[in-house]
Design a protein around this motif. Structure first.
Motif, PDB file in Angstrom:
ATOM      1  N   PHE A  60      24.430  35.669  37.100  1.00 12.38           N
ATOM      2  CA  PHE A  60      24.297  37.074  36.691  1.00 12.38           C
ATOM      3  C   PHE A  60      23.911  36.927  35.176  1.00 12.38           C
ATOM      4  O   PHE A  60      24.917  36.499  34.342  1.00 12.38           O
ATOM      5  N   LEU A  61      22.587  36.986  35.089  1.00 12.06           N
ATOM      6  CA  LEU A  61      21.986  36.895  33.313  1.00 12.06           C
ATOM      7  C   LEU A  61      22.822  35.779  32.627  1.00 12.06           C
ATOM      8  O   LEU A  61      23.067  35.852  31.680  1.00 12.06           O
ATOM      9  N   ALA A  62      22.825  34.731  33.338  1.00 15.48           N
ATOM     10  CA  ALA A  62      23.282  33.409  32.962  1.00 15.48           C
ATOM     11  C   ALA A  62      24.593  33.514  32.153  1.00 15.48           C
ATOM     12  O   ALA A  62      24.974  32.727  31.289  1.00 15.48           O
ATOM     13  N   ALA A  63      25.437  34.603  32.727  1.00 16.94           N
ATOM     14  CA  ALA A  63      26.804  34.835  32.466  1.00 16.94           C
ATOM     15  C   ALA A  63      26.971  34.817  30.790  1.00 16.94           C
ATOM     16  O   ALA A  63      28.023  34.114  30.218  1.00 16.94           O
ATOM     17  N   THR A  64      26.102  35.569  30.325  1.00 17.87           N
ATOM     18  CA  THR A  64      26.173  35.890  28.867  1.00 17.87           C
ATOM     19  C   THR A  64      27.136  36.655  28.575  1.00 17.87           C
ATOM     20  O   THR A  64      27.372  37.427  29.355  1.00 17.87           O
ATOM     21  N   MET A  65      27.595  36.580  27.331  1.00 14.87           N
ATOM     22  CA  MET A  65      28.885  37.343  27.106  1.00 14.87           C
ATOM     23  C   MET A  65      28.447  38.696  26.599  1.00 14.87           C
ATOM     24  O   MET A  65      28.230  38.802  25.319  1.00 14.87           O
ATOM     25  N   GLY A  66      28.725  39.650  27.227  1.00 13.94           N
ATOM     26  CA  GLY A  66      28.445  41.465  26.823  1.00 13.94           C
ATOM     27  C   GLY A  66      29.911  41.822  26.751  1.00 13.94           C
ATOM     28  O   GLY A  66      30.991  41.186  27.081  1.00 13.94           O
ATOM     29  N   SER A  67      29.770  43.108  26.493  1.00 18.94           N
ATOM     30  CA  SER A  67      31.227  43.735  26.373  1.00 18.94           C
ATOM     31  C   SER A  67      32.059  43.787  27.729  1.00 18.94           C
ATOM     32  O   SER A  67      33.266  43.685  28.002  1.00 18.94           O
ATOM     33  N   VAL A  68      31.229  43.977  28.857  1.00 15.06           N
ATOM     34  CA  VAL A  68      31.936  43.912  30.077  1.00 15.06           C
ATOM     35  C   VAL A  68      32.568  42.482  30.339  1.00 15.06           C
ATOM     36  O   VAL A  68      33.731  42.417  30.871  1.00 15.06           O
ATOM     37  N   VAL A  69      31.945  41.440  30.268  1.00 13.13           N
ATOM     38  CA  VAL A  69      32.384  40.135  30.456  1.00 13.13           C
ATOM     39  C   VAL A  69      33.613  39.722  29.496  1.00 13.13           C
ATOM     40  O   VAL A  69      34.742  39.563  29.970  1.00 13.13           O
ATOM     41  N   GLY A  70      33.451  40.257  28.325  1.00 13.21           N
ATOM     42  CA  GLY A  70      34.779  40.155  27.173  1.00 13.21           C
ATOM     43  C   GLY A  70      35.799  40.971  27.566  1.00 13.21           C
ATOM     44  O   GLY A  70      36.907  40.329  27.635  1.00 13.21           O
ATOM     45  N   GLU A  71      35.760  42.086  28.096  1.00  8.51           N
ATOM     46  CA  GLU A  71      36.680  42.948  28.347  1.00  8.51           C
ATOM     47  C   GLU A  71      37.404  42.660  29.706  1.00  8.51           C
ATOM     48  O   GLU A  71      38.709  42.561  29.817  1.00  8.51           O
ATOM     49  N   LYS A  72      36.552  42.208  30.808  1.00  6.61           N
ATOM     50  CA  LYS A  72      37.354  41.698  31.868  1.00  6.61           C
ATOM     51  C   LYS A  72      38.157  40.447  31.691  1.00  6.61           C
ATOM     52  O   LYS A  72      39.117  40.195  32.200  1.00  6.61           O
ATOM     53  N   ILE A  73      37.770  39.592  30.691  1.00 10.12           N
ATOM     54  CA  ILE A  73      38.471  38.050  30.561  1.00 10.12           C
ATOM     55  C   ILE A  73      39.860  38.572  29.586  1.00 10.12           C
ATOM     56  O   ILE A  73      40.818  38.081  29.953  1.00 10.12           O
ATOM     57  N   ALA A  74      39.478  39.367  28.609  1.00  9.38           N
ATOM     58  CA  ALA A  74      40.605  39.759  27.980  1.00  9.38           C
ATOM     59  C   ALA A  74      41.647  40.810  28.782  1.00  9.38           C
ATOM     60  O   ALA A  74      42.758  40.313  28.524  1.00  9.38           O
ATOM     61  N   ARG A  75      41.282  41.458  29.652  1.00 10.40           N
ATOM     62  CA  ARG A  75      42.423  42.288  30.641  1.00 10.40           C
ATOM     63  C   ARG A  75      42.938  41.146  31.626  1.00 10.40           C
ATOM     64  O   ARG A  75      43.982  41.557  31.723  1.00 10.40           O
ATOM     65  N   ALA A  76      42.200  40.203  32.227  1.00  8.57           N
ATOM     66  CA  ALA A  76      42.851  39.278  32.882  1.00  8.57           C
ATOM     67  C   ALA A  76      43.780  38.209  32.301  1.00  8.57           C
ATOM     68  O   ALA A  76      44.848  38.165  32.581  1.00  8.57           O
ATOM     69  N   ILE A  77      43.528  38.114  30.877  1.00  5.55           N
ATOM     70  CA  ILE A  77      44.603  37.439  29.871  1.00  5.55           C
ATOM     71  C   ILE A  77      45.846  38.466  29.701  1.00  5.55           C
ATOM     72  O   ILE A  77      46.727  38.001  29.788  1.00  5.55           O
ATOM     73  N   GLU A  78      45.688  39.366  29.348  1.00 10.63           N
ATOM     74  CA  GLU A  78      46.710  40.454  29.279  1.00 10.63           C
ATOM     75  C   GLU A  78      47.585  40.662  30.463  1.00 10.63           C
ATOM     76  O   GLU A  78      48.671  40.882  30.293  1.00 10.63           O
ATOM     77  N   ARG A  79      46.687  40.666  31.688  1.00  9.67           N
ATOM     78  CA  ARG A  79      47.494  40.709  32.872  1.00  9.67           C
ATOM     79  C   ARG A  79      48.428  39.657  33.023  1.00  9.67           C
ATOM     80  O   ARG A  79      49.467  39.756  33.405  1.00  9.67           O
ATOM     81  N   GLY A  80      47.895  38.622  32.567  1.00  8.24           N
ATOM     82  CA  GLY A  80      48.762  37.389  32.567  1.00  8.24           C
ATOM     83  C   GLY A  80      49.870  37.299  31.779  1.00  8.24           C
ATOM     84  O   GLY A  80      51.282  36.936  32.123  1.00  8.24           O
ATOM     85  N   THR A  81      49.561  37.829  30.556  1.00 14.18           N
ATOM     86  CA  THR A  81      50.876  38.091  29.649  1.00 14.18           C
ATOM     87  C   THR A  81      51.883  39.141  30.088  1.00 14.18           C
ATOM     88  O   THR A  81      53.013  38.890  29.933  1.00 14.18           O
ATOM     89  N   LYS A  82      51.597  40.328  30.787  1.00 13.25           N
ATOM     90  CA  LYS A  82      52.129  41.404  31.162  1.00 13.25           C
ATOM     91  C   LYS A  82      53.103  40.742  32.494  1.00 13.25           C
ATOM     92  O   LYS A  82      54.326  41.040  32.488  1.00 13.25           O
ATOM     93  N   LYS A  83      52.399  39.923  33.219  1.00 17.63           N
ATOM     94  CA  LYS A  83      53.515  39.542  34.360  1.00 17.63           C
ATOM     95  C   LYS A  83      54.030  38.087  34.365  1.00 17.63           C
ATOM     96  O   LYS A  83      54.483  37.815  35.104  1.00 17.63           O
ATOM     97  N   LYS A  84      53.725  37.650  33.077  1.00 19.48           N
ATOM     98  CA  LYS A  84      54.339  36.462  32.694  1.00 19.48           C
ATOM     99  C   LYS A  84      53.853  35.353  33.487  1.00 19.48           C
ATOM    100  O   LYS A  84      54.588  34.561  34.242  1.00 19.48           O
ATOM    101  N   ILE A  85      52.630  35.026  33.834  1.00 18.63           N
ATOM    102  CA  ILE A  85      52.005  34.142  34.732  1.00 18.63           C
ATOM    103  C   ILE A  85      51.066  33.392  33.948  1.00 18.63           C
ATOM    104  O   ILE A  85      50.308  34.019  33.264  1.00 18.63           O
ATOM    105  N   PRO A  86      50.624  32.378  34.498  1.00 21.55           N
ATOM    106  CA  PRO A  86      49.397  31.578  33.677  1.00 21.55           C
ATOM    107  C   PRO A  86      48.076  32.123  34.156  1.00 21.55           C
ATOM    108  O   PRO A  86      47.925  32.928  34.946  1.00 21.55           O
TER     109      PRO A  86
END
Lengths: 326, 287
Positions: free
Chosen positions: B131-157
């Motif tokens: 997908f567009l060479a996986a360049t980092m736009g707002s959706v890419v950054g947001e989904k990764i940030a949410r994945a990290i925050e989900r990890g923090t919230k659930k206390k998982i890697p």
């Protein structure tokens, strides 16, 4: 009225022409003892109008030319004008002392702080030493060392951004410039002191962001802050670096655009035509903005400040979120 | 609206030229030229059995190889990129997005959610280079940030499978700020003593490298992946210097001490499971 004293830019030529006419007219009147008061007044008026017309309608590309003007004041020039003391500190204690990214203690309006700044050279010799303001990993690691020092001794941090970008070179990659920038970004979110970042000239991508996480991000009126240089963008998306003026407009990288998009907190006005026309006035403007924001930040509870810092950057991004989420 | 759409002659000729073999059954290795039986290639996680070449794979394929069967629960599928700058230029951003959305079936370049690796719950995000060479736009950054925050919230890697050509220029400074947002989220995850592993796949470059890709407690690369900050062409153009052999490959990075290890795709799952076992601390546990 001040005449243009520095090397004029292409779009300033109409002003220079008029100023030349004025000089000739004055010389002629002196020589022949004729009264030309009216003509001189008229010409002054025309110069004023022309300046107003040109300087208040600057295109993004003209602003890029202004920030790349060889007489544009750099971080150390501003420090001389705004700080009563600057004590430079050197080195990353690991590899070397990168002179493209300077740092040290400074006293501004009686406030003791730690200043970091990307520093370009004024001439070829200095530019070789300072790598045209393009820092290597050791520059970013020096910045981190000094920021940690500031954190330990509770000095507010001021980051003066002015770089075309981090240096693209083999040594830079081998010593892991990407990691140096990434670690700075992450750590700046955790520093328990107020941070102000000001884009002075060129805010070149990751190289700028490597000292760019702050409670307030300010930008000088003609400075730009961009994910890629206009030339780089033109080369990739237009396959022609000559399309840089179009890219500069499309990227929305100028101070008014960034303010409108909510990506910077404040635009610091420059003297007409740019900071290089009047260093003192530009420095005064910069100083008052720094002091104003710093005094406010110093009154904020640090835990609250850190939360606000996180929320500020966390909110950057525009997308649609359809309902019926998983 | 047109009733008939123009057949896409261009792409079909390119395809037939490339493969020269019956479609669907066989694939020619891009690296060694060996003709590989598709079923076998899939079973070998899209790695050439002869030369070890790692084929580019999509996000969902990646998760199928990585996670315990049936364990993946996808999140944030509803985030849609927008043309925030109304980017005017040689190509329209809206058209580019439509093309790649059609081609990949994704809204943008990240697939993310919760899953399990050998029983260990993880929050995972995969960048899809298709997908567009996986360049980092707002959706890419947001989904990764949410994945990290989900990890923090659930206390998982958190595990991020990285791949990226760099910035999403069409989103201007919003693209750059995704570096800040994701790194900030990682700071909070790390503060809780939780592990984060970055897996670098071919290619991982630029802004992604200067943010979450290099912030892993462990950084693991796939063999021969191209990894770096500045593009080789830019470096050559700026410095006029010859680049060292193997410059910006996973092997080069390992030799220079920049990554922990190189792991072939078929062993990635077991390596992640094993290393996570050491990083559990008091937070993570097998469920």
């Amino acid at each position: 009225m001040e005449k243009i004293k520095v090397q004029p830019l292409e779009f300033e030529k109409p002003i220079v022409e008029l100023e030349k006419m004025l000089d000739e007219l004055e010389a002629h009147s002196k020589e022949h003892a004729v009264d030309i008061t009216d003509e001189v007044a008229q010409l002054h008026q025309r110069i004023r109008e022309t300046k107003q017309e040109i300087y208040s309608n600057l295109t993004p590309w003209q602003r890029v030319q202004i920030v790349r003007h060889p007489r544009r004041p750099f971080a150390l020039d501003y420090l001389k004008l705004i700080a009563t003391d600057f004590t430079e500190l050197s080195g990353d204690r690991l590899f070397g002392n990168d002179r493209a990214l300077i740092g040290g203690f400074a006293t501004i309006n009686d406030i003791k702080c730690l200043v970091l700044g990307q520093q370009k050279g004024r001439d070829t010799k200095e530019n070789l030493m300072r790598n045209f303001g393009c820092a290597h990993p050791e520059g970013y690691r020096k910045a981190l060392r000094l920021m940690r020092l500031a954190d330990k001794f509770k000095l507010p941090i001021i980051c003066l951004i002015d770089t075309p970008g981090a240096y693209p070179g083999v040594a830079s990659e081998q010593r892991h410039v990407a990691e140096a920038i990434a670690v700075n970004i992450r750590e700046m979110f955790q520093l328990q002191v107020p941070i102000i970042a000001v884009v002075l000239g060129e805010g070149g991508s990751g190289g700028a962001l490597g000292i760019g996480i702050a409670d307030k991000v300010l930008i000088l009126e003609n400075a730009y802050y961009s994910v890629i240089s206009p030339e780089g963008c033109a080369a990739i998306l237009w396959k022609d670096a000559k399309m840089a003026p179009q890219a500069a407009a499309a990227l929305k990288m100028t101070s008014p655009d960034l303010k409108e998009l909510g990506l910077v907190d404040d635009v610091i006005p420059e003297p007409p035509g740019g900071a290089h026309h009047d260093w003192e006035q530009a420095a005064e403007s910069l100083k008052s903005a720094i002091v104003r924001h710093l005094e406010k930040l110093q009154k904020t509870d640090i835990e609250k400040l850190l939360d606000q810092r996180y929320d500020k950057f966390r909110a950057f991004g525009v997308f649609e979120e359809e309902e019926a989420a998983v | 609206m047109a009733v008939f759409t123009k057949p896409d002659f261009k792409s079909s000729t390119v395809k037939s030229k490339k493969k020269e073999i019956p479609e669907g059954l066989w694939t020619k290795c891009e690296s060694c030229g060996e003709v590989l039986f598709n079923k076998e290639l899939q079973d070998n996680q899209m790695v050439c059995k002869v030369c070890g070449h790692h084929f580019n794979i999509g996000g969902h394929d990646r998760l199928r190889f990585l996670l315990d069967p049936e364990s993946f629960e996808e999140h944030d599928t509803n985030l849609i990129p927008v043309d925030v700058l109304k980017f005017t230029g040689a190509t329209s951003y809206v058209d580019r997005l439509k093309t790649y959305q059609k081609k990949t079936g994704l809204n943008d370049a990240v697939v993310s959610g919760l899953g399990k690796i050998e029983g260990q719950a993880v929050s995972v995000a995969v960048m899809d280079f298709n997908f567009l060479a996986a360049t980092m736009g707002s959706v890419v950054g947001e989904k990764i940030a949410r994945a990290i925050e989900r990890g923090t919230k659930k206390k998982i890697p958190v595990i991020v499978i990285c791949a990226s050509g760099g910035a999403r220029m069409h989103e201007g400074m919003f693209s750059l700020m995704q570096m800040a947002k994701t790194s900030g989220a990682l700071a909070r995850h790390a503060k809780k003593g939780l592990p984060y592993i970055a897996v670098l796949t071919n290619p991982t470059m630029a802004g992604v490298m200067a943010s979450f890709a290099t912030l892993g407690d462990l950084i693991i690369a796939e063999p021969k992946a191209m990894i770096g900050f500045a593009g080789a062409r830019v470096i050559k153009g700026t410095t006029q210097a010859d680049l060292p052999k193997g410059f910006q490959t996973a092997e080069f990075l390992l030799d220079h001490g920049l990554i922990d290890m190189i792991v072939p795709r078929q062993q990635m799952r077991s390596t992640l499971a094993k290393t996570l076992g050491y990083l559990g601390g008091r937070h993570t546990h097998k469920s």
